[in-house]
Design an enzyme around this catalytic site. Sequence first.
Site, PDB file in Angstrom:
ATOM      1  N   HIS A  16     -16.100  21.728  -3.222  1.00 46.19           N
ATOM      2  CA  HIS A  16     -15.263  21.570  -2.205  1.00 46.19           C
ATOM      3  C   HIS A  16     -15.173  19.912  -1.957  1.00 46.19           C
ATOM      4  O   HIS A  16     -14.991  19.410  -0.773  1.00 46.19           O
ATOM      5  CB  HIS A  16     -15.624  22.144  -0.776  1.00 46.19           C
ATOM      6  CG  HIS A  16     -15.928  23.530  -0.653  1.00 46.19           C
ATOM      7  ND1 HIS A  16     -15.085  24.425  -0.505  1.00 46.19           N
ATOM      8  CD2 HIS A  16     -17.342  24.083  -1.011  1.00 46.19           C
ATOM      9  CE1 HIS A  16     -15.504  25.803  -0.567  1.00 46.19           C
ATOM     10  NE2 HIS A  16     -16.721  25.517  -1.151  1.00 46.19           N
TER      11      HIS A  16
ATOM     12  N   SER B  78      -2.623  -5.843  -9.248  1.00 49.49           N
ATOM     13  CA  SER B  78      -1.461  -5.393  -8.253  1.00 49.49           C
ATOM     14  C   SER B  78      -0.491  -6.822  -8.373  1.00 49.49           C
ATOM     15  O   SER B  78      -1.205  -7.770  -8.499  1.00 49.49           O
ATOM     16  CB  SER B  78      -2.068  -5.214  -6.782  1.00 49.49           C
ATOM     17  OG  SER B  78      -1.061  -5.667  -5.975  1.00 49.49           O
TER      18      SER B  78
ATOM     19  N   LYS C 278      -7.015  -6.422  -6.267  1.00 53.78           N
ATOM     20  CA  LYS C 278      -6.828  -4.699  -6.646  1.00 53.78           C
ATOM     21  C   LYS C 278      -7.258  -4.843  -8.224  1.00 53.78           C
ATOM     22  O   LYS C 278      -6.787  -5.682  -8.979  1.00 53.78           O
ATOM     23  CB  LYS C 278      -5.482  -4.293  -6.610  1.00 53.78           C
ATOM     24  CG  LYS C 278      -5.184  -3.921  -5.247  1.00 53.78           C
ATOM     25  CD  LYS C 278      -5.961  -2.783  -4.765  1.00 53.78           C
ATOM     26  CE  LYS C 278      -5.552  -1.538  -5.074  1.00 53.78           C
ATOM     27  NZ  LYS C 278      -4.378  -1.073  -4.465  1.00 53.78           N
TER      28      LYS C 278
ATOM     29  N   GLU D 226      -4.354   7.639 -13.874  1.00 54.66           N
ATOM     30  CA  GLU D 226      -3.127   7.995 -12.886  1.00 54.66           C
ATOM     31  C   GLU D 226      -1.879   8.513 -13.790  1.00 54.66           C
ATOM     32  O   GLU D 226      -1.353   9.566 -13.463  1.00 54.66           O
ATOM     33  CB  GLU D 226      -2.646   6.913 -11.968  1.00 54.66           C
ATOM     34  CG  GLU D 226      -3.614   6.645 -11.046  1.00 54.66           C
ATOM     35  CD  GLU D 226      -3.358   5.345 -10.127  1.00 54.66           C
ATOM     36  OE1 GLU D 226      -2.460   5.461  -9.191  1.00 54.66           O
ATOM     37  OE2 GLU D 226      -3.737   4.315 -10.479  1.00 54.66           O
TER      38      GLU D 226
END
Length: 461
Positions: free
Chosen positions: A156, A277, A283, A290
């Site tokens: 979970h 970024s 970043k 992704e």
Amino acid sequence: MAKMWAGRFKKEADSKVNDFNSSISFDGRMYRHDILGSIAHATMLADQGIISQEDADAILDGLTEILADLNDGRLLMDPDAEDIHMFIEAELTARIGDAGKRLHTARSRNDQVALDIRLYLRDEIAEIRQLIAALVETLCQMAEEHTDTIMPGYTHLQRAQPITFGHHLMAYASMLLRDLDRLADAARRMNFCPLGSGALAGTTYPIDRNQTASLLEFEGPVMNSLDGVSDRDFCIELCSAISMIMMHLSRFSEEIILWCSWEFKFLELDDAFATGSSIMPQKKNPDVAELVRGKTGRVYGDLMTLLSMMKSLPLAYNKDMQEDKEAIFDAVDTVKICLSTFEPMLRTARVLKENMRAAAAKGFINATDCADYLTKKGVPFRDAYKITGTLVGYCVDHNLTLETLPLSEYQKLSPVFEEDVYQAIDLTTCAMTRKSLGGPAKESVCAQIAAARAQLKALAE
Ligand code: ARG
């Protein structure tokens, strides 16, 4: 250019129909396989006395030259051609004259295209399998280095029980080994030759389908000519196996994305496999993971395209089936680029062991072991479970962990607790004493690695 089938027609095709109908922009990539198929076909035609040996020789030479010219860019594909099959036949005839016009004897584009896709995908499957094998080997190597690296195991997405990073990696190796097996299975079922099925009903010429099948290294010919030209189940099966690979990669990617976040910080990607970024200077983004996660959806789309395209099609060939190629090619291209980028991204990532261990120390993931400690000293498991739950509650209220809770507090709940409880709930002990088959203990993970490598070796043969 006049169509090869122009005889029956009084008008040329509308230019929109021409473009709409043409598949050369996407089936052109099968040129090598188309030529290999034609070489086998012409060889068989001559052996059977259907065409002369002289014509066959001219065809073979012509095709070999066309192949060489296409390979090194001396010959460019005509974007106006209807498809790769028509293009190569027209080019051959332009080069060698009448002999070229004999190549298509006892053959149809329907069995030709069914053959080409199989030949093309057979090579692609071999490449995908290599890429998976390389990833599994990387996982084995990394797992070997991390048989002692304690991390929290989750259910979970809540910290559950202690495992090692090596154990976690080998879970993915197991999945990928099944993927490898699924691909081998799809390749085996696909490996039957449709050539000689003709348009749908075979041919009156005395062809030898066994010969072409064996020249092209198939297990044998497809047994029914209608089936030979009209099924694309092998594309669907392959796309389904690829979808499964992508599903596995997407889960792994999701974990990598989480592990790279400041909230986890279990992993730091190499600069070469991360991106920045345009506005936020701090970043470092896991774009590769992704994209793999995102592209999974696209491959599922390819699978749905193929299933829907084939649904309810009457036998035998229908032009709908020309739509098979873009979908299966996209799936194949996508899984290849994902696998070949994912592997070095993973291999070069820095594993932040201390953070993994610190996270493991926080979530009471040794609570089961604390209960087991009592059980092993004779307390019934349910009572032990309750006592431990109460201790965890006390720790939470007092900002303590099971490791920092004084023995006196333990003993308030059960006199069975002794000094050795701290050893029993030590995270390393907790992981390393889970020696059950398949578990996180070092010897167990080493056995998993050895088994994976043995399977890899067997599947590579
Ligand atoms: N380009 C076609 C395809 O990919 C080749 C087969 C054409 N056959 C036909 N009867 N029109 O499906």
